[in-house]
Each structure stands twice: as C-alpha cells, then as structure tokens.
Design a protein around this motif. Sequence first.
Motif: not given
Length: 220
Positions: A51-54, A90-91, A162-166, A113-119
């Motif tokens: 767990f982390f906070f943002r 997010r998956i 998609p490879e990564i989706e929310e 690497y997976f979740f801090d991106r624009d795609d």
Amino acid sequence: IGAFQKLKCVYFESQLNRWRWEYEHEAKKLRFEISYNQLSKEHRPIVMGDFFFRDNEMLLDVRSFERAVKAIDFFDKRINRRAAKVTKIRIVNRLFDGNDPSNKELLQPPYDYFFDRDDILIPDPNETAKLMAEISSQHSDLEGRLAALQACWSEKAKQPLPEIEEIPLYIYEEGIGRLKAALTFRNIEALQHWQGNKNANQFDLMESVIDSFLKDNYEI
C-alpha cells in the motif's frame, strides 16, 4: 494507517515508503490454491502486496487477480469505508515468466513501469453513454434496439484487451461477483496468449463457456 497498525500482517517498509502486506498472522486464513500450511518455511513470509499514498488516494500493488479480490474483501472488513473505499482497478493483461531474467526487474515492486504512463486505457463513461444513446436512437422498436446494442458489445468483446487498462468498480452496489468474473475472463485470455493463441478474445471465450455449460447441462 491506524487500521494497518492494528494488523500483524502489515508493516511499514521504510525503504519503499509503503505499507507491506504479508501472508502471515491474520492473512493466513485466506484460502489460495496453495494454502499457508503447504508453504515451506524458507518461502515464508510471502509478500502479498504494498500500500502507498498518492495525493488523496491510497493504492495497492498486487501481482495477481486473485490477490486483488482477496485484498478487497480482507481490508474492507478492517478499514472504515468513511476513510477508504475501492473505486477502481488498473490491470496488466499479460502473464510474465518469473524465471526469465529479463522480467526480473519488472516483477519487483514498485510497479511504476506499468502504471505511471500515458497509454493506459481509461474508459470514458460519457462516451459510452453517448454511443449507447446514438445506437438506441436509430431503432424505434425495442427488439431492434436490443439487437443493435448486443451487436455493438459483441464487436467490442472481439477486440483484444489492452495491455494495461483501468476499470471503475461498483462493488458496494453490485457485489464483488462481477469483478471476479471480469478478472477470470481476462486471466483466461492472457493465458491463451501466453500459450500461443494470440487471437483469443473475450467474445470467443464467453461463447466457449456458454457452449460448455449447455453441453454439461442439456442434451445437445
């Protein structure tokens, strides 16, 4: 944080500035394919997630769909919903070989690497509602409208994930069953791609499940 401090299976990992969730103590009651008692002592404790906070959000990184579902149920019972509620997931729709050295860095937390991106594919509910309204407006009768909507969703289901989706979650209104089903089918598609069937999609998988159900329950 107060809820975390009361749990023996959660501790603060200062190097990552995260609260680490382990398969120990209170979490031992969770049932996985391999139970806690089947784990050799040298493999304990297993890290389940972080767990982390943002900003005004609390996020949890886990490495499997099963852990995500277990975590929602486990922590929803221990964290007051006035403090935190699950809103989205997010998956990464892909399987990784943990024995492949090239994947080693990717599989170590944090998973930025997976979740801090624009795609990342994030559906727009307004666009979806607009599309449904446009399709409905083209048909005056209910039967034709339903058929057109079904055809639209079928075409969407034939597209590769998609490879990564929310995706948004409504587990407090709908329960967790819908999320389990969605993750199960995503896992099956990822497994099919892993095994070489790159054309596998949600539509074909759903048809296969329906056909199997009919054959098992009715004479065809």
